[in-house]
Design a protein around this motif. Structure first.
Motif, short mmCIF file in Angstrom:
data_model
loop_
_atom_site.label_atom_id
_atom_site.label_comp_id
_atom_site.label_asym_id
_atom_site.label_seq_id
_atom_site.Cartn_x
_atom_site.Cartn_y
_atom_site.Cartn_z
N LEU A 127 0.83 -1.21 0.00
CA LEU A 127 0.00 0.00 0.00
C LEU A 127 0.86 1.26 0.00
N GLU A 128 1.93 1.25 0.78
CA GLU A 128 2.78 2.42 0.92
C GLU A 128 3.45 2.78 -0.40
N LYS A 129 3.85 1.77 -1.16
CA LYS A 129 4.54 2.09 -2.42
C LYS A 129 3.60 2.75 -3.43
N GLU A 130 2.31 2.65 -3.21
CA GLU A 130 1.34 3.31 -4.09
C GLU A 130 0.97 4.71 -3.60
N TYR A 131 1.55 5.13 -2.47
CA TYR A 131 1.26 6.46 -1.93
C TYR A 131 1.64 7.51 -2.97
N PRO A 132 0.72 8.34 -3.37
CA PRO A 132 1.02 9.31 -4.44
C PRO A 132 2.15 10.26 -4.04
N GLU A 133 3.15 10.35 -4.88
CA GLU A 133 4.31 11.19 -4.59
C GLU A 133 3.96 12.67 -4.48
N GLU A 134 2.91 13.10 -5.17
CA GLU A 134 2.56 14.52 -5.09
C GLU A 134 2.17 14.91 -3.67
N PHE A 135 1.70 13.95 -2.85
CA PHE A 135 1.36 14.25 -1.46
C PHE A 135 2.61 14.36 -0.61
#
Length: 144
Positions: A127-135
């Motif tokens: 799940l964490e690797k899908e955390y949007p980088e823009e956030f």
């Protein structure tokens, strides 16, 4: 199966800490601000996650919360199990007979088993690797 706000916000805390707390403890105040959620509510959920061994608290200056074990070793099932009172699709009474008992054995039990299998196969690291980088950049402070 219905996931309550406890489960949803508990997963949110864990993902946030996995993302932002890889090398240092993260105060829940920062999680609350980033995710726009009540600090008081997050504290209640953190107690449950800590009791389950999924979080550790670090006291003192620079303290906060860290994961209790590696993100790759924490499953969604584990997280939801400590936050939700019931993960069953249909809670049936053992006294029920006939069609209801048949539905439990032929449908609900199998659906519960498949749900558990799926939730045990998804980790916090997934799940964490899908955390949007823009956030991630949204909360950096720049000083001139």
């Amino acid at each position: 199966m219905r996931i309550s706000s406890k489960g949803k916000y508990g997963l949110m805390i864990m993902i946030d800490l996995a993302h932002f707390g890889a090398d240092k403890p993260v105060p829940l105040t920062q999680v609350a601000k980033r995710q726009d959620v009540s600090l008081n509510y997050l504290e209640q959920l953190a107690v449950k996650l800590k009791k389950a061994g999924l979080l550790k608290s670090i006291k003192g200056p620079g303290g906060g919360y860290v994961l209790g074990k590696e993100a790759k070793d924490i499953t969604v099932y584990e997280m939801l199990q400590c936050l939700e009172s019931d993960l069953l699709v249909a809670n049936t009474d053992e006294k029920q007979g006939g069609i209801m008992r048949m539905l439990k054995s032929q449908l609900w039990d199998e659906l519960d088993a498949r749900n558990q299998e799926f939730l045990k196969g998804v980790t916090l690291a997934d799940l964490e690797k899908e955390y949007p980088e823009e956030f991630s950049d949204e909360y950096l402070m720049y000083y001139i």
